[in-house]
Design a protein around this motif. Structure first.
Motif, short mmCIF file in Angstrom:
data_model
loop_
_atom_site.label_atom_id
_atom_site.label_comp_id
_atom_site.label_asym_id
_atom_site.label_seq_id
_atom_site.Cartn_x
_atom_site.Cartn_y
_atom_site.Cartn_z
N TYR A 172 28.68 -90.78 15.95
CA TYR A 172 28.00 -89.51 15.56
C TYR A 172 27.74 -88.46 16.24
O TYR A 172 27.05 -88.66 16.99
CB TYR A 172 26.65 -90.03 14.65
CG TYR A 172 27.54 -91.35 13.36
CD1 TYR A 172 28.88 -91.01 12.94
CD2 TYR A 172 26.90 -92.50 13.69
CE1 TYR A 172 29.22 -92.18 12.30
CE2 TYR A 172 27.10 -93.38 12.78
CZ TYR A 172 28.76 -93.18 12.13
OH TYR A 172 29.20 -94.58 11.10
N ASN A 173 27.43 -87.23 15.73
CA ASN A 173 27.41 -86.00 16.16
C ASN A 173 25.65 -85.89 16.26
O ASN A 173 25.07 -84.76 16.56
CB ASN A 173 28.06 -85.07 16.80
CG ASN A 173 29.50 -85.35 17.39
OD1 ASN A 173 28.58 -86.04 18.29
ND2 ASN A 173 30.68 -85.33 16.14
N LYS A 184 22.80 -95.22 19.29
CA LYS A 184 23.54 -96.21 18.51
C LYS A 184 24.23 -95.41 17.39
O LYS A 184 25.40 -95.27 18.18
CB LYS A 184 22.84 -97.10 17.60
CG LYS A 184 23.27 -97.75 16.17
CD LYS A 184 22.83 -98.62 15.59
CE LYS A 184 23.09 -99.60 14.80
NZ LYS A 184 22.52 -100.34 13.90
N ARG A 185 24.06 -93.75 17.43
CA ARG A 185 24.81 -92.78 15.99
C ARG A 185 25.74 -92.13 17.58
O ARG A 185 27.09 -92.30 17.30
CB ARG A 185 23.70 -91.17 16.29
CG ARG A 185 23.00 -92.01 14.93
CD ARG A 185 22.53 -91.41 14.57
NE ARG A 185 21.83 -89.82 15.42
CZ ARG A 185 20.48 -90.62 15.54
NH1 ARG A 185 19.77 -91.38 14.28
NH2 ARG A 185 19.02 -89.28 15.94
N LYS A 186 24.81 -92.60 19.14
CA LYS A 186 26.16 -91.74 19.75
C LYS A 186 27.52 -92.69 20.28
O LYS A 186 28.62 -92.32 20.07
CB LYS A 186 25.06 -91.51 21.62
CG LYS A 186 26.69 -90.57 22.43
CD LYS A 186 25.42 -90.99 23.59
CE LYS A 186 26.39 -90.41 24.67
NZ LYS A 186 25.73 -90.72 26.11
N ARG A 203 28.58 -94.75 18.29
CA ARG A 203 29.99 -95.43 16.88
C ARG A 203 30.21 -93.72 16.72
O ARG A 203 30.99 -92.90 15.86
CB ARG A 203 28.61 -95.01 15.86
CG ARG A 203 28.43 -97.03 16.07
CD ARG A 203 27.75 -97.13 14.16
NE ARG A 203 27.35 -98.28 14.56
CZ ARG A 203 26.31 -99.13 14.13
NH1 ARG A 203 25.58 -97.93 12.29
NH2 ARG A 203 26.32 -100.48 13.44
N ASP A 229 21.64 -85.82 13.83
CA ASP A 229 20.81 -86.69 13.24
C ASP A 229 20.95 -87.67 11.09
O ASP A 229 19.88 -88.83 11.83
CB ASP A 229 19.12 -86.72 13.37
CG ASP A 229 18.79 -85.73 14.01
OD1 ASP A 229 19.40 -86.41 15.29
OD2 ASP A 229 18.10 -85.13 14.57
N THR A 230 21.91 -87.34 11.32
CA THR A 230 22.33 -87.76 9.45
C THR A 230 22.57 -89.45 9.68
O THR A 230 23.00 -90.09 8.78
CB THR A 230 23.06 -86.96 8.52
OG1 THR A 230 23.91 -87.27 9.21
CG2 THR A 230 22.38 -85.76 8.69
N GLY A 231 23.31 -89.53 11.11
CA GLY A 231 24.10 -90.81 11.28
C GLY A 231 25.50 -90.75 10.83
O GLY A 231 26.14 -91.84 10.85
N MET A 245 18.59 -95.56 18.60
CA MET A 245 18.47 -95.45 16.83
C MET A 245 19.91 -93.87 17.70
O MET A 245 20.81 -93.74 16.76
CB MET A 245 17.85 -94.96 16.05
CG MET A 245 17.44 -95.74 15.04
SD MET A 245 18.22 -96.71 14.82
CE MET A 245 19.23 -96.23 13.17
N ALA A 246 19.13 -93.31 18.30
CA ALA A 246 20.28 -91.53 19.42
C ALA A 246 21.50 -92.55 19.52
O ALA A 246 23.03 -92.31 19.75
CB ALA A 246 19.73 -90.71 19.45
#
Length: 128
Positions: free
Chosen positions: A122-123, A116-118, A120, A125-127, A113-114
């Motif tokens: 996102y910085n 995936k957020r990176k 996209r 943990d909320t996404g 998930m981290a």
């Protein structure tokens, strides 16, 4: 019930002959055609289930032959399962997950998930 007819249908779906399946599985030639008369070991049933991408319960269900091709409840799940089956790296992940502890699975999930957020951008943990 595990029958030769079920194996033939699964082989057809997989695009292999029964002889090829026997060879791939390390079974004696002609052993699968004897399924109607000889009860296979649990180890053999597990190998068959793994090879065809079905559960052992698939073979013990008395109506399993009618479930071929409709094993999954929806097309999205069937497509995802097929993609996993065809992708060596994804199969490896699922194979490794079978033996992983719940803690290891949670850690792996969090790491994915981290990533995936990176990816996209996102910085946090909320996404968001």
């Amino acid at each position: 019930m595990l029958t030769y007819e079920t194996i033939k249908k699964l082989c057809k779906e997989k695009g292999v002959t029964v002889t090829k399946a026997e060879k791939d599985l390390g079974f004696a030639k002609g052993s699968l055609c004897k399924l109607n008369t000889n009860k296979p070991s649990l180890e053999k049933v597990q190998k068959l289930a793994d090879y065809f991408g079905v559960s052992v319960n698939f073979f013990t269900d008395s109506d399993s032959s009618s479930n071929i091709g409709t094993y999954y409840h929806d097309n999205e799940t069937a497509q995802m399962a097929q993609e996993i089956f065809e992708n060596k790296e994804l199969r490896l992940l699922f194979s490794a997950a079978r033996d992983a502890s719940p803690e290891d699975l949670k850690t792996t999930h969090d790491m994915l998930m981290a990533l995936k957020r990176k990816e996209r951008g996102y910085n946090d943990d909320t996404g968001a």
